[in-house]
Design a protein around this motif. Structure first.
Motif, PDB file in Angstrom:
ATOM      1  N   PHE A 167       0.541  -1.155  -0.139  1.00 25.18           N
ATOM      2  CA  PHE A 167       0.445   0.351   0.185  1.00 25.18           C
ATOM      3  C   PHE A 167       0.499   1.287   0.020  1.00 25.18           C
ATOM      4  O   PHE A 167       0.807   2.104  -0.915  1.00 25.18           O
ATOM      5  N   SER A 168       2.133   1.078   0.675  1.00 20.39           N
ATOM      6  CA  SER A 168       2.879   2.463   1.164  1.00 20.39           C
ATOM      7  C   SER A 168       3.479   2.514  -0.900  1.00 20.39           C
ATOM      8  O   SER A 168       4.225   3.534  -0.783  1.00 20.39           O
ATOM      9  N   ILE A 169       4.202   1.532  -0.868  1.00 21.97           N
ATOM     10  CA  ILE A 169       4.856   1.419  -2.226  1.00 21.97           C
ATOM     11  C   ILE A 169       3.936   2.062  -3.633  1.00 21.97           C
ATOM     12  O   ILE A 169       4.320   2.525  -4.055  1.00 21.97           O
ATOM     13  N   ALA A 170       2.688   1.829  -3.643  1.00 20.50           N
ATOM     14  CA  ALA A 170       2.201   2.018  -4.888  1.00 20.50           C
ATOM     15  C   ALA A 170       1.154   3.362  -4.402  1.00 20.50           C
ATOM     16  O   ALA A 170       0.450   3.824  -4.852  1.00 20.50           O
ATOM     17  N   GLY A 171       1.010   4.032  -3.274  1.00 18.68           N
ATOM     18  CA  GLY A 171       0.548   5.052  -2.283  1.00 18.68           C
ATOM     19  C   GLY A 171      -1.105   4.577  -3.045  1.00 18.68           C
ATOM     20  O   GLY A 171      -1.531   5.961  -3.134  1.00 18.68           O
ATOM     21  N   ALA A 172      -1.161   4.235  -2.409  1.00 17.98           N
ATOM     22  CA  ALA A 172      -2.805   3.033  -2.316  1.00 17.98           C
ATOM     23  C   ALA A 172      -3.326   3.499  -0.760  1.00 17.98           C
ATOM     24  O   ALA A 172      -4.391   3.094  -0.167  1.00 17.98           O
ATOM     25  N   TRP A 173      -3.202   4.813   0.127  1.00 13.31           N
ATOM     26  CA  TRP A 173      -3.289   4.687   0.839  1.00 13.31           C
ATOM     27  C   TRP A 173      -5.078   5.376   1.409  1.00 13.31           C
ATOM     28  O   TRP A 173      -4.802   6.327   0.108  1.00 13.31           O
ATOM     29  N   SER A 174      -6.106   5.221   0.993  1.00 15.10           N
ATOM     30  CA  SER A 174      -7.479   5.845   1.464  1.00 15.10           C
ATOM     31  C   SER A 174      -7.550   5.203   3.207  1.00 15.10           C
ATOM     32  O   SER A 174      -7.859   4.101   3.732  1.00 15.10           O
ATOM     33  N   LEU A 175      -8.808   5.553   2.846  1.00 18.00           N
ATOM     34  CA  LEU A 175     -10.019   5.106   4.006  1.00 18.00           C
ATOM     35  C   LEU A 175     -10.168   3.745   3.569  1.00 18.00           C
ATOM     36  O   LEU A 175     -10.258   3.087   4.607  1.00 18.00           O
ATOM     37  N   LYS A 176     -10.847   3.114   2.978  1.00 17.22           N
ATOM     38  CA  LYS A 176     -11.092   1.766   2.303  1.00 17.22           C
ATOM     39  C   LYS A 176      -9.897   1.010   2.738  1.00 17.22           C
ATOM     40  O   LYS A 176      -9.667  -0.431   3.356  1.00 17.22           O
ATOM     41  N   THR A 177      -8.585   1.674   2.308  1.00 12.41           N
ATOM     42  CA  THR A 177      -7.639   1.045   2.613  1.00 12.41           C
ATOM     43  C   THR A 177      -6.633   0.939   4.079  1.00 12.41           C
ATOM     44  O   THR A 177      -6.982  -1.113   4.365  1.00 12.41           O
ATOM     45  N   ILE A 178      -7.217   1.435   4.829  1.00 13.54           N
ATOM     46  CA  ILE A 178      -7.657   1.371   6.421  1.00 13.54           C
ATOM     47  C   ILE A 178      -8.327   0.279   6.824  1.00 13.54           C
ATOM     48  O   ILE A 178      -7.851  -0.369   7.928  1.00 13.54           O
ATOM     49  N   VAL A 179      -9.405   0.525   6.467  1.00 12.36           N
ATOM     50  CA  VAL A 179     -10.234  -0.436   6.484  1.00 12.36           C
ATOM     51  C   VAL A 179      -9.895  -1.901   6.582  1.00 12.36           C
ATOM     52  O   VAL A 179     -10.527  -2.878   7.336  1.00 12.36           O
ATOM     53  N   TYR A 180      -9.467  -1.518   5.596  1.00  9.62           N
ATOM     54  CA  TYR A 180      -9.117  -3.430   5.177  1.00  9.62           C
ATOM     55  C   TYR A 180      -7.654  -3.343   6.036  1.00  9.62           C
ATOM     56  O   TYR A 180      -7.982  -5.038   5.802  1.00  9.62           O
ATOM     57  N   LEU A 181      -6.614  -3.010   5.867  1.00 10.83           N
ATOM     58  CA  LEU A 181      -6.183  -3.313   6.374  1.00 10.83           C
ATOM     59  C   LEU A 181      -6.777  -3.433   7.923  1.00 10.83           C
ATOM     60  O   LEU A 181      -5.834  -4.810   8.753  1.00 10.83           O
ATOM     61  N   ILE A 182      -7.196  -3.360   8.714  1.00  9.42           N
ATOM     62  CA  ILE A 182      -7.763  -3.842  10.205  1.00  9.42           C
ATOM     63  C   ILE A 182      -8.242  -5.068  10.275  1.00  9.42           C
ATOM     64  O   ILE A 182      -8.109  -5.998  10.978  1.00  9.42           O
ATOM     65  N   ILE A 183      -8.933  -5.290   8.345  1.00 10.25           N
ATOM     66  CA  ILE A 183      -9.695  -7.028   8.126  1.00 10.25           C
ATOM     67  C   ILE A 183      -8.711  -7.353   8.773  1.00 10.25           C
ATOM     68  O   ILE A 183      -8.461  -8.399   9.180  1.00 10.25           O
ATOM     69  N   MET A 184      -7.344  -7.416   7.856  1.00 12.73           N
ATOM     70  CA  MET A 184      -6.169  -8.424   7.093  1.00 12.73           C
ATOM     71  C   MET A 184      -5.851  -8.628   8.889  1.00 12.73           C
ATOM     72  O   MET A 184      -5.189  -9.551   9.223  1.00 12.73           O
ATOM     73  N   THR A 185      -5.839  -7.440   9.480  1.00 12.72           N
ATOM     74  CA  THR A 185      -5.196  -7.680  10.994  1.00 12.72           C
ATOM     75  C   THR A 185      -5.282  -8.530  11.906  1.00 12.72           C
ATOM     76  O   THR A 185      -5.080  -9.260  12.582  1.00 12.72           O
ATOM     77  N   LEU A 186      -7.501  -8.650  11.391  1.00 16.88           N
ATOM     78  CA  LEU A 186      -8.383  -9.497  12.572  1.00 16.88           C
ATOM     79  C   LEU A 186      -8.242 -10.831  11.979  1.00 16.88           C
ATOM     80  O   LEU A 186      -8.212 -11.888  12.943  1.00 16.88           O
ATOM     81  N   GLY A 187      -7.584 -11.198  10.624  1.00 13.40           N
ATOM     82  CA  GLY A 187      -8.102 -11.970  10.033  1.00 13.40           C
ATOM     83  C   GLY A 187      -6.490 -13.065  10.602  1.00 13.40           C
ATOM     84  O   GLY A 187      -6.614 -14.239  10.297  1.00 13.40           O
ATOM     85  N   ASN A 188      -5.722 -12.778  10.204  1.00  8.04           N
ATOM     86  CA  ASN A 188      -4.198 -12.925  10.761  1.00  8.04           C
ATOM     87  C   ASN A 188      -3.802 -12.801  11.964  1.00  8.04           C
ATOM     88  O   ASN A 188      -3.562 -14.051  12.210  1.00  8.04           O
TER      89      ASN A 188
END
Length: 202
Positions: A167-188
């Motif tokens: 996400f950082s190298i792609a410059g893809a940060w957004s509110l949706k990115t943050i939400v998805y990252l939280i979902i990924m963290t919970l899943g992991n």
């Protein structure tokens, strides 16, 4: 406080190690080779005692003071985020910054997916990360690290820390990115504690 600072710095180091793995994965055309080389990042982490969230969360089950350990996990997650961001910024200021295009494609695929799919894929990754780290801890054989990392990448499973780098190298940060990252963290996290929980229950 000193302990927390040290842990944060070790977590930054782990984030940088994952950044190296992510960089080589984005740099090669062969996905199988790239997935195996990515595991160099995890190997560096376990060899040097660095703090990676997905490598530590599985041991929550064994902690007597789970609240304190959750706090340490939060510090680790933030340090990993800082480390992967630093790694991405550094790469983008070099001649190999062209790999950003590959990261953009990866991030578009992830962000176009549904939350449930992301969560389930992250659970599988969490399981593999626990198997990898605990397997190396028990046998000291790096082969388990390379196999598990390669499997989660080739399967398309979601690793929250690796995705921080993408996400950082792609410059893809957004509110949706943050939400998805939280979902990924919970899943992991759920995947990471699954096997040790079953072992403890038995």
């Amino acid at each position: 406080m000193k302990k927390n600072i040290k842990m944060f710095l070790l977590a930054i180091g782990a984030g940088l190690a994952i950044s190296i793995g992510g960089t080589v994965y984005l740099s090669v055309d062969n996905k199988i080779i790239g997935s195996l080389l990515f595991a160099v990042g995890l190997y560096a982490i376990v060899l040097n005692g660095l703090f990676l969230y997905t490598g530590k969360v599985g041991y929550l089950v064994d902690q007597s003071d789970k609240i304190e350990y959750l706090g340490l996990l939060a510090i680790t997650w933030l340090g990993n985020l800082a480390g992967t961001w630093i790694g991405a910024v550094a790469v983008l200021n070099t001649r190999i910054q062209g790999i950003r295009e590959n990261a953009v494609g990866i991030c578009e695929t992830k962000l176009a997916d549904g939350p449930l799919s992301i969560f389930l894929l992250a659970i599988f990754c969490g399981i593999l990360m626990y198997i990898a780290v605990d397997g190396f801890k028990e046998k000291e054989n790096p082969l388990i690290l390379f196999i598990c990392v390669s499997v989660f990448i080739l399967s398309g499973f979601e690793h929250c820390i690796a995705n921080m780098f993408y996400f950082s190298i792609a410059g893809a940060w957004s509110l949706k990115t943050i939400v998805y990252l939280i979902i990924m963290t919970l899943g992991n996290s759920l995947g990471g504690v699954l096997i040790p929980s079953l072992k403890k229950w038995k």
